[in-house]
Design an enzyme around this catalytic site. Structure first.
Site: not given
Ligand code: GLC
Ligand code: CA
Length: 584
Positions: A100, A212, A271, A348-349
């Site tokens: 990540d 990310d 993402e 995981h979110d």
């Molecule tokens: C992304 C991650 C998440 C995190 C956010 C800030 O959305 O998947 O878990 O809180 O970024 O880094």
């Protein structure tokens, strides 16, 4: 372009949330040695592309997404030596590992930030967004007592996107938590720093990145007020101010030019939250002009109405199957031939797949059905840890067990209007903590920092290993068979059926002489449907509440199965998932 096979098109991904995956030294925290211990388990499952969530030094305000040293390894997780061993051991087993990469923000404990706030106009402030209060004049003249934030933007984590630093009389921007100041990508010097860091990990042998929050690198630099209505806190939640903005594509072209181009084997999966459209996804990842290899979108993640469901009863949370079909279809058709796509259910979110779209009371059948769709629709699938054994949402009854800045802020935001019990109930429904509870290896696996779900007594990997039929085994069989049928799944043409049907997800894949006809029943009820799919097929896989999952894992074996004639009318049993195969 499409057939041009590169390794990541044909890979099967698996996401590891390091902190709760496997604890090798008994300190209550998952770690890198723990992943190494489980590589054989993963290999046997059939996955070969591991995405490991952040392992860098961090105060853990957002479980490691708040990084204070982009070049290090958190003591919680191990050492750089462990990282090297992980890469070596994974590579030896034919698996790739991506990390990540967090480019949007740092921790407020990163030396850059500490320096930035050390004096009124420190040059490092240019690495972030430091802005004077809106009413600075009035404050100076002693006409105002309290500073006013530059605007009313609301962060993703339920609070203002601005935090004031009294010692320098400036606010800084953070679209996530207060402890995650946004890095200023509009500053070329900062960009160079981030490129150097990416090169460091690629040089170490990491096979690429999950990028990310990549959609948020560029901001509306005018910092102008949003036009969306104000909420009860006096804030405006308007991700368009910091999502998918035009400059981002320029930043990524530069990133490709200066970094990615020099590592042609590395894969990048961005993402792109903040509601990226198909057109935007093409700008990120089109074969020719895109800078990334593929991007995750979130469109299909909440199609059961759970998002924002504070006032809904449990029986109002139902999967909207027609919407799911629409979303998967429009992404597939919009990108096909133009860009590659990852496919995943949840990460995981989000809450757990079994609760979101499956049925814990029929875990084997509903879980197998969901696994089948994920693996046979299109693209590079990513299984989220624990999905393969049907892990469920947490059973926590204490607020402090929801160890997540977002969950805690959510609670604070709604505390005045809802009871404690109700908010905990909602957290068990929607919180991302649901996905982060300790992996259920065996009945005896000790709890980690977060309690173990009590259902570990009947949901765990070692039990499923011992059972003749289990979700774990369904995943293995479906993955093995999919490797054999990958040309059809990945490069075949898709024909969609019954698009408005509320229970059945069905489609056909065709390529040259071969065909797949797939049915998935989302309901725990029998259902008869009709379409023009009649033909003689071999049943390559079937599973439902009344049919034990089959286990034909090679194409060769399929030939020995008797042909069945599938008529235009077909009756599907509860949670049935069936793959018909035909060679014409
Ligand atoms: C992304 C991650 C998440 C995190 C956010 C800030 O959305 O998947 O878990 O809180 O970024 O880094
Ligand atoms: Ca540990």
């Amino acid at each position: 372009m499409e057939k041009n096979s590169v390794w990541w098109k044909e890979a099967i991904g698996y996401q590891i949330y390091l902190r709760s995956f496997c604890d090798s030294n008994g300190d209550g925290i998952g770690d890198i040695q723990g992943i190494i211990e489980k590589l054989d388990y993963l290999k046997k499952l059939g996955v070969n592309l591991l995405w490991v969530c952040p392992l860098y030094p961090s105060p853990m305000d957002d479980n490691g997404y708040d990084i204070k040293d982009f070049y290090g390894v958190s003591e919680d997780y191990g050492t750089m030596q462990d990282v090297e061993t992980l890469l070596q051991e994974a590579h030896q087993r034919g698996m790739k590992v991506i990390f990540d990469l967090v480019l949007n923000h740092s921790s407020d404990e990163h030396p850059w930030f500490i320096e930035a706030i050390s004096e009124k106009n420190h040059p490092k402030q240019k690495y972030y967004y430091f802005v004077e209060p809106k009413n600075i004049e009035a404050l100076r003249e002693g006409k105002a007592e309290f500073p006013e934030a530059p605007n009313t933007w609301k962060s993703f984590f339920c609070e203002s996107a601005w935090t004031y630093v009294p010692s320098i009389q400036k606010y800084y921007l953070h679209i996530f938590s207060k402890k995650m100041p946004d890095l200023n990508w509009h500053n070329p010097e900062l960009r160079e720093e981030m490129y150097q860091m990416a090169r460091f990990w690629l040089d170490k042998g990491v096979d690429g990145f999950r990028l990310d929050a990549i959609a948020h690198l560029a901001k509306d630099q005018s910092l102008s007020e949003s036009a969306v209505p104000m909420d009860e806190q006096g804030l405006r939640y308007d991700p368009s101010k910091f999502s998918n903005r035009p400059e981002i594509f320029e930043f990524l072209v530069e990133f490709k030019e200066k970094v990615l181009k020099h590592y042609p084997e590395a894969v990048t999966v961005g993402e792109v939250g903040g509601g990226a459209s198909v057109e935007e996804a093409l700008r990120y990842a089109a074969y020719d002009e895109g800078s990334l290899n593929m991007v995750f979108n979130f469109d299909h993640c909440w199609e059961n109405g759970a998002y924002g469901s504070l006032d809904k009863r449990d029986d109002e949370i139902r999967t909207n199957v027609p919407n799911l079909k629409r979303i998967f279809k429009s992404w597939h058709e919009g990108l096909k031939g133009k860009a590659w796509q990852p496919i995943y259910w949840l990460n995981h979110d989000h809450p757990r797949l079994m609760n979101q779209y499956g049925n814990p009371a029929e875990a084997l059948a509903s879980g197998t059905m969901l696994a089948g769709l994920l693996l046979y629709l299109y693209g590079t699938p990513f299984i989220y840890q624990g999905e393969e054994i049907g892990m469920c949402n947490v059973d926590y009854t204490r607020l402090e067990d929801f160890k997540d800045v977002n969950a805690q802020n959510f609670y604070k935001e709604h505390q005045a209007r809802y009871s404690h019990e109700h908010l905990l109930h909602i957290l068990r429904r929607i919180s991302r903590v649901n996905a982060r509870s300790p992996f259920q290896w065996t009945e005896e696996t000790p709890a980690l920092e977060m309690p173990m779900n009590a259902n570990v007594s009947y949901i765990n990997a070692s039990l499923q290993e011992a059972q003749e039929y289990s979700l774990l085994k369904s995943y293995r069989h479906l993955i093995a068979l999919r490797k054999e049928l990958k040309n059809l799944v990945l490069y075949g043409d898709t024909q969609w059926y019954l698009e408005e049907d509320e229970a059945i997800f069905t489609f056909k894949k065709k390529q040259e002489q071969e065909e797949l006809l797939i049915f998935a029943n989302f309901l725990g009820e029998e259902k008869e449907v009709e379409g023009d799919w009649a033909g003689e097929y071999i049943c390559a896989f079937e599973s439902s509440t009344t049919k034990r999952p089959t286990s034909f894992t090679t194409k060769e074996n399929l030939q020995f199965r008797e042909k069945v004639s599938v008529s235009n009318k077909i009756k599907l049993t509860p949670y049935e998932f069936v793959i018909f195969y035909k060679k014409v």
